[in-house]
Design a protein around this motif. Structure first.
Motif, PDB file in Angstrom:
ATOM      1  N   THR A 224      54.301  31.982  64.051  1.00 14.07           N
ATOM      2  CA  THR A 224      55.669  32.801  64.653  1.00 14.07           C
ATOM      3  C   THR A 224      56.016  32.271  65.849  1.00 14.07           C
ATOM      4  O   THR A 224      55.011  32.446  67.099  1.00 14.07           O
ATOM      5  CB  THR A 224      55.313  34.193  64.570  1.00 14.07           C
ATOM      6  N   GLU A 225      57.241  31.772  66.090  1.00 12.74           N
ATOM      7  CA  GLU A 225      57.715  31.693  67.453  1.00 12.74           C
ATOM      8  C   GLU A 225      58.548  32.775  67.600  1.00 12.74           C
ATOM      9  O   GLU A 225      59.793  32.855  67.099  1.00 12.74           O
ATOM     10  CB  GLU A 225      58.464  30.340  67.376  1.00 12.74           C
ATOM     11  N   LEU A 229      64.560  28.367  69.787  1.00 18.97           N
ATOM     12  CA  LEU A 229      65.794  27.626  70.168  1.00 18.97           C
ATOM     13  C   LEU A 229      66.149  28.453  71.708  1.00 18.97           C
ATOM     14  O   LEU A 229      67.154  28.561  72.148  1.00 18.97           O
ATOM     15  CB  LEU A 229      66.760  27.613  69.560  1.00 18.97           C
ATOM     16  N   GLY A 230      64.986  29.187  72.233  1.00 20.52           N
ATOM     17  CA  GLY A 230      65.255  29.808  73.502  1.00 20.52           C
ATOM     18  C   GLY A 230      66.052  31.221  73.640  1.00 20.52           C
ATOM     19  O   GLY A 230      66.459  31.635  74.467  1.00 20.52           O
ATOM     20  N   ARG A 231      66.502  31.673  72.057  1.00 16.73           N
ATOM     21  CA  ARG A 231      67.101  32.846  72.055  1.00 16.73           C
ATOM     22  C   ARG A 231      66.129  34.034  71.639  1.00 16.73           C
ATOM     23  O   ARG A 231      64.843  33.743  71.139  1.00 16.73           O
ATOM     24  CB  ARG A 231      68.095  32.628  71.233  1.00 16.73           C
ATOM     25  N   ARG A 232      66.635  35.163  71.766  1.00 19.87           N
ATOM     26  CA  ARG A 232      65.484  36.241  71.293  1.00 19.87           C
ATOM     27  C   ARG A 232      65.854  36.506  69.830  1.00 19.87           C
ATOM     28  O   ARG A 232      66.047  37.493  69.042  1.00 19.87           O
ATOM     29  CB  ARG A 232      66.064  37.695  72.011  1.00 19.87           C
ATOM     30  N   VAL A 233      65.499  35.348  69.171  1.00 21.07           N
ATOM     31  CA  VAL A 233      65.356  35.314  67.737  1.00 21.07           C
ATOM     32  C   VAL A 233      63.937  34.598  67.465  1.00 21.07           C
ATOM     33  O   VAL A 233      63.600  33.819  67.737  1.00 21.07           O
ATOM     34  CB  VAL A 233      66.468  34.469  67.201  1.00 21.07           C
ATOM     35  N   SER A 234      63.426  35.342  66.325  1.00 20.35           N
ATOM     36  CA  SER A 234      61.901  35.198  66.083  1.00 20.35           C
ATOM     37  C   SER A 234      62.021  34.092  64.630  1.00 20.35           C
ATOM     38  O   SER A 234      62.813  34.404  63.818  1.00 20.35           O
ATOM     39  CB  SER A 234      60.984  36.260  65.674  1.00 20.35           C
ATOM     40  N   LEU A 235      61.104  33.034  64.734  1.00 19.66           N
ATOM     41  CA  LEU A 235      60.927  32.397  63.448  1.00 19.66           C
ATOM     42  C   LEU A 235      59.683  32.437  62.943  1.00 19.66           C
ATOM     43  O   LEU A 235      58.611  32.061  63.727  1.00 19.66           O
ATOM     44  CB  LEU A 235      61.343  30.791  63.916  1.00 19.66           C
ATOM     45  N   LEU A 265      66.431  38.807  63.961  1.00 21.29           N
ATOM     46  CA  LEU A 265      67.702  39.115  64.623  1.00 21.29           C
ATOM     47  C   LEU A 265      67.682  40.318  65.390  1.00 21.29           C
ATOM     48  O   LEU A 265      67.804  41.224  64.527  1.00 21.29           O
ATOM     49  CB  LEU A 265      68.834  38.499  63.705  1.00 21.29           C
ATOM     50  N   PRO A 266      67.992  40.497  66.595  1.00 20.84           N
ATOM     51  CA  PRO A 266      68.008  41.773  67.318  1.00 20.84           C
ATOM     52  C   PRO A 266      69.551  42.069  67.031  1.00 20.84           C
ATOM     53  O   PRO A 266      70.477  41.257  67.433  1.00 20.84           O
ATOM     54  CB  PRO A 266      67.601  41.596  68.760  1.00 20.84           C
ATOM     55  N   LEU A 267      69.795  43.350  66.709  1.00 17.48           N
ATOM     56  CA  LEU A 267      71.364  43.872  66.149  1.00 17.48           C
ATOM     57  C   LEU A 267      71.622  44.776  67.373  1.00 17.48           C
ATOM     58  O   LEU A 267      72.895  44.849  67.813  1.00 17.48           O
ATOM     59  CB  LEU A 267      71.318  44.552  65.049  1.00 17.48           C
ATOM     60  N   ARG A 268      70.911  45.590  67.938  1.00 17.28           N
ATOM     61  CA  ARG A 268      71.072  46.512  69.040  1.00 17.28           C
ATOM     62  C   ARG A 268      69.966  46.586  69.950  1.00 17.28           C
ATOM     63  O   ARG A 268      68.921  47.414  69.660  1.00 17.28           O
ATOM     64  CB  ARG A 268      71.406  47.936  68.653  1.00 17.28           C
ATOM     65  N   ASP A 270      66.663  46.203  71.664  1.00 16.76           N
ATOM     66  CA  ASP A 270      65.291  46.143  71.131  1.00 16.76           C
ATOM     67  C   ASP A 270      65.108  47.323  69.843  1.00 16.76           C
ATOM     68  O   ASP A 270      63.900  47.240  69.634  1.00 16.76           O
ATOM     69  CB  ASP A 270      64.372  46.290  72.447  1.00 16.76           C
ATOM     70  N   GLU A 271      66.059  47.913  69.470  1.00 20.09           N
ATOM     71  CA  GLU A 271      65.678  48.958  68.661  1.00 20.09           C
ATOM     72  C   GLU A 271      66.104  48.639  67.255  1.00 20.09           C
ATOM     73  O   GLU A 271      65.247  48.917  66.290  1.00 20.09           O
ATOM     74  CB  GLU A 271      66.507  50.301  68.938  1.00 20.09           C
ATOM     75  N   LEU A 272      67.041  48.010  67.180  1.00 16.72           N
ATOM     76  CA  LEU A 272      67.501  47.941  65.645  1.00 16.72           C
ATOM     77  C   LEU A 272      67.372  46.225  65.372  1.00 16.72           C
ATOM     78  O   LEU A 272      67.982  45.275  66.203  1.00 16.72           O
ATOM     79  CB  LEU A 272      68.875  48.057  65.442  1.00 16.72           C
ATOM     80  N   ARG A 273      66.867  45.705  64.209  1.00 10.93           N
ATOM     81  CA  ARG A 273      66.373  44.459  64.101  1.00 10.93           C
ATOM     82  C   ARG A 273      66.516  43.983  62.623  1.00 10.93           C
ATOM     83  O   ARG A 273      66.450  45.042  61.683  1.00 10.93           O
ATOM     84  CB  ARG A 273      64.902  43.965  64.527  1.00 10.93           C
ATOM     85  N   LEU A 274      67.078  43.030  62.365  1.00 11.32           N
ATOM     86  CA  LEU A 274      67.474  42.586  61.013  1.00 11.32           C
ATOM     87  C   LEU A 274      66.649  41.283  60.614  1.00 11.32           C
ATOM     88  O   LEU A 274      66.603  40.180  61.650  1.00 11.32           O
ATOM     89  CB  LEU A 274      68.938  41.992  60.947  1.00 11.32           C
ATOM     90  N   ASN A 275      65.798  41.204  59.745  1.00  6.46           N
ATOM     91  CA  ASN A 275      64.797  40.350  59.332  1.00  6.46           C
ATOM     92  C   ASN A 275      65.204  39.498  58.032  1.00  6.46           C
ATOM     93  O   ASN A 275      65.537  40.328  56.992  1.00  6.46           O
ATOM     94  CB  ASN A 275      63.557  40.805  59.209  1.00  6.46           C
TER      95      ASN A 275
END
Length: 340
Positions: A224-225, A229-235, A265-268, A270-275
Protein backbone atom coordinates in the motif's frame (compact mmCIF):
# COMPACT_ATOMS: atom_id res chain seq x y z
CA UNK A 1 14.52 3.43 49.90
CA UNK A 2 12.76 6.73 49.21
CA UNK A 3 9.56 5.95 47.31
CA UNK A 4 6.64 8.28 46.73
CA UNK A 5 3.22 7.02 45.72
CA UNK A 6 0.99 9.49 43.87
CA UNK A 7 -2.72 8.80 43.57
CA UNK A 8 -4.84 10.69 41.03
CA UNK A 9 -8.53 10.84 41.92
CA UNK A 10 -10.83 11.43 38.97
CA UNK A 11 -14.47 12.31 39.54
CA UNK A 12 -16.78 11.96 36.58
CA UNK A 13 -19.08 14.79 37.60
CA UNK A 14 -22.40 15.71 36.06
CA UNK A 15 -23.10 15.25 32.35
CA UNK A 16 -23.79 18.48 30.48
CA UNK A 17 -25.74 19.20 27.30
CA UNK A 18 -25.45 22.06 24.85
CA UNK A 19 -27.53 25.16 25.52
CA UNK A 20 -27.83 28.01 23.03
CA UNK A 21 -25.40 27.91 20.10
CA UNK A 22 -24.50 31.26 18.52
CA UNK A 23 -21.97 32.64 16.04
CA UNK A 24 -20.56 36.15 15.71
CA UNK A 25 -18.14 37.27 13.02
CA UNK A 26 -16.31 40.46 12.10
CA UNK A 27 -15.47 39.18 8.61
CA UNK A 28 -17.72 41.26 6.36
CA UNK A 29 -17.35 39.10 3.24
CA UNK A 30 -18.25 35.83 4.98
CA UNK A 31 -21.89 34.73 5.04
CA UNK A 32 -22.73 33.84 8.66
CA UNK A 33 -25.42 31.39 7.58
CA UNK A 34 -22.95 29.48 5.40
CA UNK A 35 -20.54 29.37 8.33
CA UNK A 36 -23.26 28.09 10.68
CA UNK A 37 -23.53 24.95 8.56
CA UNK A 38 -20.05 24.00 9.76
CA UNK A 39 -21.20 23.93 13.39
CA UNK A 40 -21.37 20.36 14.70
CA UNK A 41 -22.70 21.27 18.14
CA UNK A 42 -26.50 21.28 18.47
CA UNK A 43 -28.65 22.49 21.35
CA UNK A 44 -29.86 19.59 23.49
CA UNK A 45 -27.08 17.17 22.51
CA UNK A 46 -24.55 15.86 25.02
CA UNK A 47 -21.52 18.14 25.29
CA UNK A 48 -18.39 16.86 23.52
CA UNK A 49 -15.09 18.71 23.30
CA UNK A 50 -14.30 16.71 20.16
CA UNK A 51 -17.29 18.23 18.36
CA UNK A 52 -16.13 21.71 19.38
CA UNK A 53 -12.62 20.97 18.10
CA UNK A 54 -13.95 19.61 14.80
CA UNK A 55 -16.13 22.71 14.41
CA UNK A 56 -13.08 24.95 14.84
CA UNK A 57 -11.21 22.94 12.19
CA UNK A 58 -14.06 23.08 9.68
CA UNK A 59 -14.66 26.81 10.19
CA UNK A 60 -10.95 27.63 9.96
CA UNK A 61 -10.57 25.76 6.68
CA UNK A 62 -13.75 27.34 5.28
CA UNK A 63 -12.81 30.96 6.00
CA UNK A 64 -9.22 30.38 4.82
CA UNK A 65 -10.58 29.16 1.48
CA UNK A 66 -12.47 32.47 1.28
CA UNK A 67 -9.22 34.44 1.62
CA UNK A 68 -9.03 35.00 5.39
CA UNK A 69 -5.74 33.20 6.05
CA UNK A 70 -5.29 34.83 9.47
CA UNK A 71 -8.77 34.33 10.84
CA UNK A 72 -9.09 33.22 14.45
CA UNK A 73 -12.09 31.30 15.77
CA UNK A 74 -12.58 31.22 19.51
CA UNK A 75 -15.39 29.40 21.34
CA UNK A 76 -16.73 31.06 24.47
CA UNK A 77 -18.64 28.78 26.84
CA UNK A 78 -21.21 29.83 29.43
CA UNK A 79 -22.08 27.17 31.99
CA UNK A 80 -25.49 26.86 33.62
CA UNK A 81 -24.89 24.81 36.77
CA UNK A 82 -28.56 24.49 37.67
CA UNK A 83 -29.76 23.12 34.32
CA UNK A 84 -26.41 21.46 33.52
CA UNK A 85 -26.08 23.11 30.10
CA UNK A 86 -23.19 24.81 28.30
CA UNK A 87 -24.03 27.58 25.84
CA UNK A 88 -21.46 28.27 23.14
CA UNK A 89 -20.69 31.33 21.08
CA UNK A 90 -18.17 31.05 18.25
CA UNK A 91 -16.32 34.32 17.63
CA UNK A 92 -14.73 34.67 14.18
CA UNK A 93 -12.16 37.45 13.86
CA UNK A 94 -9.44 38.48 11.41
CA UNK A 95 -6.51 37.89 13.79
CA UNK A 96 -2.88 39.10 13.65
CA UNK A 97 -0.75 38.41 10.58
CA UNK A 98 1.78 35.73 11.52
CA UNK A 99 3.56 33.52 9.02
CA UNK A 100 5.33 30.18 9.35
CA UNK A 101 9.02 30.94 8.86
CA UNK A 102 10.33 27.40 9.18
CA UNK A 103 9.18 23.88 10.12
CA UNK A 104 11.86 21.93 11.98
CA UNK A 105 11.45 18.16 12.10
CA UNK A 106 13.56 16.33 14.67
CA UNK A 107 13.92 12.75 15.87
CA UNK A 108 13.11 11.02 12.57
CA UNK A 109 16.21 8.84 12.28
CA UNK A 110 14.48 6.37 9.96
CA UNK A 111 11.33 8.01 8.60
CA UNK A 112 11.85 10.25 5.58
CA UNK A 113 11.14 13.91 6.27
CA UNK A 114 8.59 14.23 3.46
CA UNK A 115 6.50 11.46 5.08
CA UNK A 116 6.02 13.78 8.06
CA UNK A 117 5.64 17.03 6.11
CA UNK A 118 2.84 15.72 3.90
CA UNK A 119 0.58 15.33 6.94
CA UNK A 120 0.54 19.13 7.35
CA UNK A 121 -1.97 21.37 5.60
CA UNK A 122 0.44 24.31 6.01
CA UNK A 123 4.01 24.85 4.81
CA UNK A 124 6.77 27.41 5.21
CA UNK A 125 5.50 30.82 4.14
CA UNK A 126 1.83 30.07 4.87
CA UNK A 127 -0.27 31.84 7.47
CA UNK A 128 0.19 30.34 10.91
CA UNK A 129 -2.82 28.47 12.26
CA UNK A 130 -2.80 26.53 15.52
CA UNK A 131 -5.86 24.48 14.58
CA UNK A 132 -4.10 23.06 11.53
CA UNK A 133 -1.07 22.15 13.65
CA UNK A 134 -3.26 20.22 16.08
CA UNK A 135 -4.81 18.42 13.12
CA UNK A 136 -1.36 17.48 11.77
CA UNK A 137 -0.31 16.18 15.18
CA UNK A 138 -3.36 13.91 15.30
CA UNK A 139 -2.59 12.62 11.80
CA UNK A 140 1.02 11.84 12.74
CA UNK A 141 -0.08 9.91 15.80
CA UNK A 142 -2.56 7.90 13.73
CA UNK A 143 0.27 6.75 11.44
CA UNK A 144 1.53 4.60 14.34
CA UNK A 145 5.12 5.18 13.22
CA UNK A 146 5.97 7.14 16.34
CA UNK A 147 5.82 6.48 20.05
CA UNK A 148 5.32 10.17 20.73
CA UNK A 149 4.67 13.33 18.68
CA UNK A 150 5.06 16.89 20.01
CA UNK A 151 4.50 20.08 17.99
CA UNK A 152 5.65 23.32 19.61
CA UNK A 153 6.31 26.86 18.39
CA UNK A 154 9.02 29.45 18.98
CA UNK A 155 9.68 33.05 17.91
CA UNK A 156 10.98 33.62 14.42
CA UNK A 157 13.39 36.19 13.05
CA UNK A 158 10.73 38.94 13.32
CA UNK A 159 7.52 39.52 15.30
CA UNK A 160 5.35 38.31 12.41
CA UNK A 161 7.33 35.09 11.93
CA UNK A 162 7.00 31.85 13.89
CA UNK A 163 9.00 28.62 13.89
CA UNK A 164 7.21 25.28 14.17
CA UNK A 165 9.14 22.47 15.87
CA UNK A 166 8.03 18.88 15.28
CA UNK A 167 9.62 16.36 17.64
CA UNK A 168 8.92 12.68 17.01
CA UNK A 169 10.07 9.55 18.82
CA UNK A 170 10.17 6.61 16.46
CA UNK A 171 9.10 3.10 17.35
CA UNK A 172 9.39 -0.33 15.75
CA UNK A 173 7.01 -0.71 12.81
CA UNK A 174 8.01 -4.17 11.58
CA UNK A 175 6.42 -7.42 12.69
CA UNK A 176 7.13 -11.09 12.16
CA UNK A 177 4.57 -13.73 13.02
CA UNK A 178 4.57 -17.50 13.18
CA UNK A 179 1.57 -19.77 13.32
CA UNK A 180 1.30 -23.53 13.84
CA UNK A 181 -1.88 -25.55 14.06
CA UNK A 182 -3.57 -28.83 13.31
CA UNK A 183 -6.54 -29.43 11.03
CA UNK A 184 -8.44 -32.69 10.63
CA UNK A 185 -8.53 -32.12 6.87
CA UNK A 186 -4.98 -30.82 6.27
CA UNK A 187 -3.01 -32.18 9.21
CA UNK A 188 -0.26 -29.99 10.64
CA UNK A 189 -0.32 -26.49 9.14
CA UNK A 190 1.94 -23.51 9.67
CA UNK A 191 2.62 -20.05 8.32
CA UNK A 192 5.05 -17.16 8.63
CA UNK A 193 4.11 -13.51 8.06
CA UNK A 194 6.43 -10.53 7.59
CA UNK A 195 4.88 -7.08 7.87
CA UNK A 196 6.27 -3.54 7.76
CA UNK A 197 4.08 -0.43 8.22
CA UNK A 198 6.84 2.05 7.32
CA UNK A 199 8.82 0.33 4.57
CA UNK A 200 12.28 1.91 4.15
CA UNK A 201 10.98 4.94 6.05
CA UNK A 202 8.73 5.86 3.10
CA UNK A 203 5.42 5.35 4.93
CA UNK A 204 4.48 2.38 2.74
CA UNK A 205 2.84 -0.82 3.98
CA UNK A 206 4.25 -4.21 2.91
CA UNK A 207 3.12 -7.68 3.99
CA UNK A 208 4.27 -11.13 2.83
CA UNK A 209 2.90 -14.46 4.00
CA UNK A 210 3.85 -18.08 3.31
CA UNK A 211 1.84 -20.99 4.68
CA UNK A 212 1.91 -24.74 4.13
CA UNK A 213 0.40 -27.97 5.33
CA UNK A 214 0.34 -31.60 4.33
CA UNK A 215 -2.00 -30.83 1.42
CA UNK A 216 -2.00 -27.04 0.97
CA UNK A 217 0.26 -24.11 0.20
CA UNK A 218 -0.54 -20.39 0.52
CA UNK A 219 1.49 -17.44 -0.78
CA UNK A 220 0.36 -13.83 -0.31
CA UNK A 221 1.86 -10.38 -0.89
CA UNK A 222 0.30 -6.95 -0.22
CA UNK A 223 1.56 -3.40 -0.76
CA UNK A 224 0.00 0.00 0.00
CA UNK A 225 1.21 3.46 -1.01
CA UNK A 226 -0.81 5.97 1.09
CA UNK A 227 0.17 8.99 -1.05
CA UNK A 228 -0.03 7.87 -4.66
CA UNK A 229 1.59 10.39 -7.06
CA UNK A 230 2.09 12.77 -4.14
CA UNK A 231 -1.63 13.15 -3.44
CA UNK A 232 -3.77 12.05 -0.52
CA UNK A 233 -4.90 9.03 -2.54
CA UNK A 234 -3.96 5.52 -1.46
CA UNK A 235 -2.99 2.72 -3.85
CA UNK A 236 -3.18 -0.90 -2.64
CA UNK A 237 -1.99 -3.99 -4.50
CA UNK A 238 -2.56 -7.60 -3.46
CA UNK A 239 -1.55 -10.89 -5.12
CA UNK A 240 -1.91 -14.47 -3.87
CA UNK A 241 -1.62 -18.14 -4.80
CA UNK A 242 -3.50 -20.85 -2.87
CA UNK A 243 -3.19 -24.56 -3.61
CA UNK A 244 -5.33 -27.23 -1.92
CA UNK A 245 -4.78 -30.87 -2.81
CA UNK A 246 -7.25 -33.72 -2.52
CA UNK A 247 -7.15 -35.75 0.69
CA UNK A 248 -9.39 -37.94 2.81
CA UNK A 249 -11.73 -34.98 3.47
CA UNK A 250 -11.52 -33.19 0.10
CA UNK A 251 -12.08 -35.04 -3.19
CA UNK A 252 -10.77 -32.34 -5.51
CA UNK A 253 -7.69 -30.21 -6.17
CA UNK A 254 -8.06 -26.44 -6.07
CA UNK A 255 -5.54 -23.94 -7.44
CA UNK A 256 -6.39 -20.26 -7.14
CA UNK A 257 -4.29 -17.35 -8.35
CA UNK A 258 -5.54 -13.82 -7.99
CA UNK A 259 -4.99 -10.24 -7.02
CA UNK A 260 -6.59 -6.86 -6.61
CA UNK A 261 -5.91 -3.16 -7.03
CA UNK A 262 -7.66 -0.52 -4.93
CA UNK A 263 -7.70 3.27 -4.64
CA UNK A 264 -8.77 5.26 -1.59
CA UNK A 265 -10.10 8.77 -2.28
CA UNK A 266 -10.92 11.37 0.40
CA UNK A 267 -14.33 12.96 -0.12
CA UNK A 268 -14.57 15.19 2.94
CA UNK A 269 -11.30 15.88 4.66
CA UNK A 270 -10.32 12.94 6.89
CA UNK A 271 -13.83 11.74 7.71
CA UNK A 272 -15.50 10.47 4.52
CA UNK A 273 -13.55 8.23 2.16
CA UNK A 274 -14.40 6.36 -1.04
CA UNK A 275 -12.53 3.14 -1.82
CA UNK A 276 -12.62 1.65 -5.32
CA UNK A 277 -11.40 -1.92 -5.89
CA UNK A 278 -10.95 -4.30 -8.79
CA UNK A 279 -10.39 -8.02 -8.16
CA UNK A 280 -9.53 -10.86 -10.52
CA UNK A 281 -8.74 -14.48 -9.76
CA UNK A 282 -8.37 -17.70 -11.70
CA UNK A 283 -9.54 -20.93 -10.04
CA UNK A 284 -8.86 -24.40 -11.38
CA UNK A 285 -10.82 -27.28 -9.82
CA UNK A 286 -9.99 -30.89 -10.76
CA UNK A 287 -11.65 -33.94 -9.25
CA UNK A 288 -10.23 -37.25 -8.09
CA UNK A 289 -13.44 -39.00 -7.09
CA UNK A 290 -16.29 -37.67 -9.25
CA UNK A 291 -18.84 -39.89 -7.52
CA UNK A 292 -18.26 -37.98 -4.27
CA UNK A 293 -18.99 -34.56 -5.72
CA UNK A 294 -22.26 -32.72 -5.21
CA UNK A 295 -24.14 -31.34 -8.18
CA UNK A 296 -23.22 -27.77 -7.28
CA UNK A 297 -19.52 -28.52 -7.11
CA UNK A 298 -19.57 -30.52 -10.34
CA UNK A 299 -20.84 -27.44 -12.17
CA UNK A 300 -17.83 -25.50 -10.89
CA UNK A 301 -15.21 -27.99 -12.05
CA UNK A 302 -12.58 -26.88 -14.51
CA UNK A 303 -11.05 -23.47 -14.88
CA UNK A 304 -13.02 -20.35 -13.98
CA UNK A 305 -11.94 -16.72 -14.21
CA UNK A 306 -13.74 -14.23 -11.97
CA UNK A 307 -13.48 -10.48 -12.47
CA UNK A 308 -15.23 -7.98 -10.18
CA UNK A 309 -15.38 -4.31 -9.24
CA UNK A 310 -16.52 -2.87 -5.97
CA UNK A 311 -16.60 0.19 -3.77
CA UNK A 312 -16.93 1.12 -0.14
CA UNK A 313 -17.87 4.33 1.64
CA UNK A 314 -16.21 4.79 5.02
CA UNK A 315 -17.35 7.43 7.52
CA UNK A 316 -14.84 7.74 10.35
CA UNK A 317 -15.11 10.40 13.08
CA UNK A 318 -12.97 8.67 15.70
CA UNK A 319 -10.81 11.05 17.72
CA UNK A 320 -7.88 8.65 17.30
CA UNK A 321 -7.37 5.58 15.15
CA UNK A 322 -4.74 4.30 17.55
CA UNK A 323 -6.64 4.71 20.82
CA UNK A 324 -10.21 5.83 20.04
CA UNK A 325 -12.40 7.14 22.83
CA UNK A 326 -15.14 8.87 20.89
CA UNK A 327 -16.65 8.96 17.41
CA UNK A 328 -18.10 6.59 14.81
CA UNK A 329 -16.76 4.16 12.23
CA UNK A 330 -19.35 3.21 9.60
CA UNK A 331 -18.68 1.38 6.32
CA UNK A 332 -20.95 0.45 3.41
CA UNK A 333 -19.68 -1.67 0.53
CA UNK A 334 -20.85 -3.47 -2.61
CA UNK A 335 -19.13 -5.68 -5.16
CA UNK A 336 -20.24 -6.81 -8.61
CA UNK A 337 -18.75 -9.83 -10.40
CA UNK A 338 -18.79 -10.59 -14.12
CA UNK A 339 -16.76 -7.61 -15.34
CA UNK A 340 -14.91 -8.19 -18.62
Amino acid sequence: ENVFYVTFTVEEGEQYTYGDIDLQTTLTDVDPEELRRKIRTSAGDTYSSLEVEKTLEDMTLDVSRQGYAFAQIRPRATRDYENRTISLTYFVEEGPRVYVERINIRGNDRTREYVIRREFDIAEGDAFNRVLLDKAERRLRDLQFFKDVRITTSRGSSPDRIVVNVDVEEQATGEIGFGVGYSTSDGVIGDITLQERNFLGRGQFVRAKVGAGASNQVYEFAFTEPYFLGRRVSLSLDVYRRNFEANDYRSYDSKTTGGSIAFGLPLRDDELRLNLIYRIFDQDLTWNRPQDLSGGLQSSLGRNLTSSIGYSLVYDTRDSKRDPRDGFYVAFSQEFAGVG
